[in-house]
Design a protein around this motif. Structure first.
Motif, short mmCIF file in Angstrom:
data_model
loop_
_atom_site.label_atom_id
_atom_site.label_comp_id
_atom_site.label_asym_id
_atom_site.label_seq_id
_atom_site.Cartn_x
_atom_site.Cartn_y
_atom_site.Cartn_z
N ILE A 55 0.86 -1.17 0.00
CA ILE A 55 0.00 0.00 0.00
C ILE A 55 0.90 1.23 0.00
O ILE A 55 1.80 1.35 0.84
N CYS A 56 0.66 2.12 -0.94
CA CYS A 56 1.46 3.35 -1.02
C CYS A 56 0.56 4.56 -0.79
O CYS A 56 -0.59 4.60 -1.25
N TRP A 57 1.07 5.51 -0.08
CA TRP A 57 0.38 6.78 0.18
C TRP A 57 1.30 7.86 -0.35
O TRP A 57 2.42 7.99 0.13
N ALA A 58 0.85 8.57 -1.37
CA ALA A 58 1.68 9.60 -2.02
C ALA A 58 3.03 9.00 -2.43
O ALA A 58 4.08 9.58 -2.20
N ASN A 59 2.97 7.80 -2.99
CA ASN A 59 4.14 7.06 -3.48
C ASN A 59 5.10 6.57 -2.40
O ASN A 59 6.17 6.08 -2.71
N GLU A 60 4.72 6.71 -1.13
CA GLU A 60 5.54 6.19 -0.04
C GLU A 60 4.96 4.85 0.42
O GLU A 60 3.74 4.75 0.65
N PRO A 61 5.78 3.82 0.58
CA PRO A 61 5.27 2.54 1.11
C PRO A 61 4.68 2.76 2.51
O PRO A 61 5.36 3.26 3.40
#
Length: 145
Positions: A55-61
């Motif tokens: 799951i990524c949030w704003a391309n952060e894992p």
């Protein structure tokens, strides 16, 4: 802002740390300790790239999602978010998507949650899942759409 990517073997150690951070205190509450060797071995043996996504949030894992899509049910095996990414609506969005999929297929969405993990149980209940059974140390929760 939420995106998913397939998990790979290179994600294994990172994914283990996500589980440890997200679930560790509840494992300790249930079994008295986080037995590192046992937990790591179990996670390594059960990590399935085929069913797992990062799951990524704003391309952060941000976390790990594992869903087993069966003929007669969708089983949410793992939904772990790093503490930094909890309470941002990520889990809610993912869960609602799975509920929609289950409803459109005419099958239940199921999961298990540790009985001591009250925040997770309440989260799932807010999203319409109900406790449908108890197995050792866990509640089975089900959504019938």
């Amino acid at each position: 802002m939420i995106s998913l990517r397939p998990a790979t073997a290179t994600d294994l150690e990172w994914a283990y740390q996500v589980k440890k951070q997200a679930l560790g205190e509840y494992v300790v509450m249930t079994w008295g300790a986080w037995y590192e060797k046992i937990q790591h071995t179990f996670f390594t043996e059960t990590f399935r790239e085929l069913d797992s996504q990062v799951i990524c949030w704003a391309n952060e894992p941000a976390g790990l999602l594992r869903v087993e899509r069966k003929k007669d049910e969708i089983f949410l095996s793992e939904l772990y978010l790093l503490p930094l990414f909890q309470n941002l609506g990520i889990g809610s969005q993912l869960l609602e998507s799975l509920k929609t999929e289950a409803h459109s297929r005419g099958i239940p969405l199921k999961l298990t949650v540790l009985q001591v993990n009250e925040p997770a149980r309440r989260f799932y209940e807010r999203h319409g899942l109900v406790c449908s059974a108890e197995i050792e140390n866990h509640f089975v929760m089900t959504y019938h759409g």
